[in-house]
Design an enzyme around this catalytic site. Structure first.
Site: not given
Ligand code: UDX
Ligand code: UDX
Length: 458
Positions: A163, A161, A91-92, A224, A12, A275, A219
């Protein structure tokens, strides 16, 4: 009431919470259950004080929670009841063993797969939402199908995807939804089930299907490419600072080429977020695994330019402020990795704060949503750090303000009032190019933007 489908999400977090809230909001005919290993997180999802800040999230949670959206701690019961299980655990980057610092740590994913295998009493579709290196779905399928007779698991890849900060809009009107499946009869059938869920609100031409490996790789590659644009413009920003060029003007002209496009060309103090760095390092690790050294070096360059940009920012501060920051008070405007989120994972502000205290500066951190995370993140930093939400109080008595996050709030502050309350000469380092540099210079500030000529009074 009998629901058409029982959907479960394990994890969650920033992805699982909003994504499931959107499915439940759009599809009242399904029951959506979200579980997590952290009970306190589930309590927060069930309260008025959600564990993440995301514009628009509160409203859709209020509409769906208790109707067909539930947050629960009983993972086993959740697995038993589900027809479809989304896995959205983190997935750190691995911190140990082979691939430390590079490869993805898949232990949570695997643990979750085994838990599904142990608890399931009927066949299910498993959807990987977490970003995973290619071929994980195959490994998962092998684990899942190693068990009980008669229980079949079909694994799909459905990378998210969204953000942060725009999650609700991204989920409601996505550029595309990607679903990867095995090309077998049962794989395609499972794929169609998931397509039909998204088709409740996403246009058919936005739902793309592919083989499972293309989906997983896409993804990583999308992230990238996005990060590469930022590192490209940031590399140009340092050249601009050495010449008379202005990076915003350059980016505008370059972005007007329809082949290039205007988005993601904002020079900054560096990109952050959970990410970009993780996914690129993953890509680098994959390339090296296959002996593709030059390709690995190419992508690794995107991360090293980002590290360099942060270091450059601090060195610019040091040089501008007469080569010493010791005992000086520096206020950071913003600590979140971007605007409209409280998330601070991989935030450039943490690197900058760390470097400033290493120079014996006193640091005051201000942010409208990220101060709790900032307090946690900076625990290890040995130095004088204060946390003050109000930007006027935070900047008071400081020698410099450095803008770290592009919060709208920082564009419209009364900078005359701020200038008058600061130590003189007062400096502003705009790590996001969001304030009116001419205006601030006229107020008396010495102004240091990114990729533009500095404006100084001496
Ligand atoms: C996660 C991944 O980090 C990312 O690579 C992927 O693209 C989308 O899912 P995010 O939702 O941002 O991203 O991570 P986080 O906010 O850390 O949420 C993961 C949750 O999973 C945490 O609340 C954690 O407590 C939970 N978790 C983790 C479980 O419920 N079971 C586990 O074994 C490990
Ligand atoms: C990113 C991807 O956009 C999203 O599609 C994917 O699912 C998860 O990773 P997020 O990390 O939430 O999303 O934010 P994003 O808006 O991509 O920004 C990433 C970082 O780039 C931020 O620190 C932002 O401030 C920075 N950024 C973005 C810049 O420095 N310059 C820009 O022009 C755009």
């Amino acid at each position: 009431m009998k629901f058409e489908k029982e959907i479960l999400c394990i994890g969650a977090g920033y992805v699982g919470g909003p994504t499931m809230a959107m499915i439940a909001y759009k599809c009242p005919q399904y029951r959506v259950n979200v579980v997590d290993i952290l009970p306190e997180k589930i309590d927060q999802w069930n309260s008025d004080d959600l564990p993440i800040y995301e514009p628009g999230l509160d409203e859709i949670i209020k509409k769906a929670r208790g109707r067909n959206l539930f947050f629960d701690t009983d993972i086993e019961a959740g697995i038993k009841a589900a027809d479809i299980i989304f896995v959205s655990v983190n997935t750190p980057t691995k911190t140990y063993g082979v691939g430390a610092g590079m490869a993805a740590d898949l232990q949570y994913w695997e643990k979750t797969a085994r838990q599904i295998l142990d608890c399931a009493e009927s066949s299910k579709i498993i959807v990987e939402k977490s970003t995973l290196p290619v071929k994980t779905a195959q490994a998962m399928e092998r684990i899942l199908n190693s068990g009980k007779n008669g229980v079949q698991f079909e694994v799909l890849s459905n990378p998210e995807f969204l953000a942060e900060g725009t999650a609700i809009a991204d989920l409601e009107d996505p550029d595309r939804v990607l679903i990867g499946s095995q090309q077998t009869e049962s794989g395609l059938r499972a794929r169609d089930t998931l397509v039909n869920i998204y088709a409740n609100w996403v246009a058919a031409d936005r739902i793309v299907t592919s083989n499972i490996w293309s989906s997983e790789l896409s993804k990583l590659v999308a992230n990238a490419f996005l990060a590469q644009r930022i590192s490209s413009i940031n590399a140009i920003s340092s050249l601009c600072e050495k010449t008379e060029a202005d990076v915003s003007e350059v980016a505008r002209v370059v972005g007007m080429d329809t082949r290039i496009g205007p988005k993601f060309l904002n020079a900054s103090v560096g990109f952050g977020g959970s990410c970009f760095k993780k996914d690129i390092l993953n890509l680098v690790y994959l390339c090296r695994h296959y002996g593709l050294e030059q390709e690995a070096d190419y992508w690794e360059g995107v991360v090293s330019i980002n590290e360099h940009q942060k270091e450059r920012f601090v060195l610019n501060m040091l040089t501008a402020m007469f080569n010493t920051l010791a005992g000086k008070k520096v206020c950071l405007f913003g600590f979140a990795f971007k605007a409209n989120t409280g998330d601070t994972r991989e935030t450039p502000a943490l690197t900058i704060a760390g470097r400033l205290v290493a120079e014996n500066a006193q640091v005051v951190i201000s942010d409208p949503k990220a101060l709790d995370n900032a307090r946690q993140d900076t625990k290890e930093l040995k130095g004088d750090i204060q946390f003050i939400e109000d930007p006027y109080s935070a900047a008071q008595g400081c020698h410099a303000v450095a803008i770290m996050t592009e919060w709208e709030l920082y564009r419209t502050l009364d900078y005359k009032k701020i200038f008058d309350s600061m130590q003189q000469p007062a400096f502003i380092f705009d790590g996001r190019n969001i304030v009116d540099h001419d205006k601030l210079f006229k107020l008396g500030f010495n102004v240091f933007p990114i990729g533009k000529p500095k404006k100084v009074h001496f």
